[in-house]
Scaffold this motif. Sequence first.
Motif, PDB file in Angstrom:
ATOM      1  N   TYR A   1     -47.966  13.191  15.448  1.00 54.88           N
ATOM      2  CA  TYR A   1     -47.672  11.791  15.770  1.00 54.88           C
ATOM      3  C   TYR A   1     -47.286  11.651  17.229  1.00 54.88           C
TER       4      TYR A   1
ATOM      5  N   LYS B   1     -52.784   9.608  17.538  1.00 52.06           N
ATOM      6  CA  LYS B   1     -52.411  10.542  16.480  1.00 52.06           C
ATOM      7  C   LYS B   1     -53.504  11.610  16.371  1.00 52.06           C
TER       8      LYS B   1
ATOM      9  N   LYS C   1     -42.994   6.142  13.605  1.00 55.30           N
ATOM     10  CA  LYS C   1     -43.087   7.553  13.241  1.00 55.30           C
ATOM     11  C   LYS C   1     -42.723   7.788  11.781  1.00 55.30           C
TER      12      LYS C   1
END
Length: 654
Positions: free
Chosen positions: A406, A411, A380
């Motif tokens: 995220y 994504k 992340k």
Amino acid sequence: MATSKVKLSRWFLAVVAVVLSQVFTVTCLSEAELLIQFKGTLENNGGLSNWDTKTPPCNGDKENWVGVLCDKGNVWGLKLENMGLKGSINVAALSQLQDLRTISLMNNDFTGSLPQVNKLGALKSLYLSHNKFSGEIPSSTFEGMLSIKKIHLADNQFSGSIPASLAGLPKLMELMLDKNQFSGQIPDFKQDRLNSINLSNNHLEGPIPASLSKVNKNSFAGNEGLCGGPLEKCPEPEKSEPKLSVGTIVIVVIAVVIAVGAIIAVVVILRRRKTAPQQEAMLGGSAVIQHGHNGAPAGDLDKLERGMSPDRGSEGKKGDQNIKLSFLRDDVGKFDMTDLLKASAEVLGSGTFGSTYKAALSTGPVTVVKRYRHMNNVNKEEFHEHMRRLGRLNHPNVLPIVAFYYRKEEKLIVSSYVHNVSLAVHLHGNKSRGQPSPDWPTRLKIIKGVSRGLLYLYNSLPSLVAPHGHLKSSNVILNESNEPMLTDYGLLPVVNLEQAQEQMIAYKSPEFKQHGRITKKTDVWSLGVLILEILTGKFPSNFLQQGKGSDGDLATWVQSIVKDEWTADVFDRDMTGTNHCEGEIMKLLKIALDLCEPEIDKRWDIKEAVDRIEEIKERDDGGGDDYFSSYTSETDMRSSRGLSEDFINVPMNG
């Protein structure tokens, strides 16, 4: 006696003062000074010429020095790839960079043993693949690196056993040790986070640990002595057992037949149960919100809202229900996933990396949401930092990223909607849409816009080897005035390496095919192929093939045409507006072929490529007839009038 004690005390204090001053001097070195020390032990470091203490390495999140990655004014990473660097790596200097988290020295010429990387205790990523490091790595080399997540040491000359300390790294996610000379058995890797490992093409032997039994067998290829896990079972030790009687053999055979029959029956039942859901999925499923003639799989976005991965089923928790988008621009209105779910939806396409949706917000602009798969190897923190870098880009020929989201398995990237379609549709799909193909002035405008946008990416993302990485006609969007805008750029660092090498355009270049690496001129090659596609109207068929590029590519076809005998057959027969432009079109074709030069040293860099393209005009200035003299003799060249007739009458693309 007292005098002696006083003198001794003064001497002791003086020694302490000297020691403290030295420690203070070391710890007070600036990041710039430490990096200059690091540079000083490197050979062939001409590529780091702008490393100068007169200018700080970072200006906020922007890098002043080549190869330096910055965050809030501090150096958090070094990416010095494909620079021919040699010499020794000054780990002592790097260890004093308190914010350093990632180092990549891939594709250089470092030799000797592996540096003492455990002195970099806070490091999260270490990329040293494609060098010439050699020798054994001590078992304890990686002890204490409790933050490390990615270690890439592939394509070196390491030997001996795989260091046992690697199996004790709690956060390890990626380990690439392929194409070395490691021998012995594989340590027992029990890390839960380890989702990508490659030990192929070594000299390993013995059974594969049970913890790696579900890893793809390609990760162990080229090790003839390995067995078990995803490979063939290890041979049983020979035992002198008594022979079975005939009655026992008959009973065993009957039991096996019954077991096989039961398995077949279970398989048939399961297939029948799955038939209906599969048919529904092929038709788009029942959860489709219809809007006119288009629809969007609302089920996918609905799962996201509930904290579930659309491809993985229920994985979320109740606390994940409110999905927040991370916005990168202040000039757009903010919205969240709930607003997207309420928007009228339309599927724009589904590609290798995910699906793309057009969402018209009820109280805001029309946006494009793209779901990306194959990015689950990036954490992340790294993903957020990279997206912030892309979010700072601002150029008329680069489509800005508005926001992102995220999640480990996928994504979301949100951008503004452009009221036109991709260049690929204009070149190859206009006939089916009843639309005319772009004329010569429009194609030239598109080529110049694409090249300007690409040059901007090079200047703004100097640490990326291939700033775009996936340049093709479907990743060029045209606005209402046919001004091109680049999309899907800068994604190489966040796409899983295996999928990137299979699908992304940069990995179909001649240099990757021949040497297994991409370079600073790889995007230049992609630009050359794109120009050929625009001029010829032919789609680069080798782009459809997975893995390394095909020999029968578009550049090879054009070369064969112009080398044997110049003919206008090479150009798109649907390209209009070519009267009195043949010389300039020829110049542009020659430029495209130079950009596609297979030998890196002969290929232009991006600056020269853009300068040459900018010189092309819409109409001839009388000096273009001799531009192809290197390919054809003067007697083979056709007159300007003859070429004009060819453009109108000769069937092209035949």
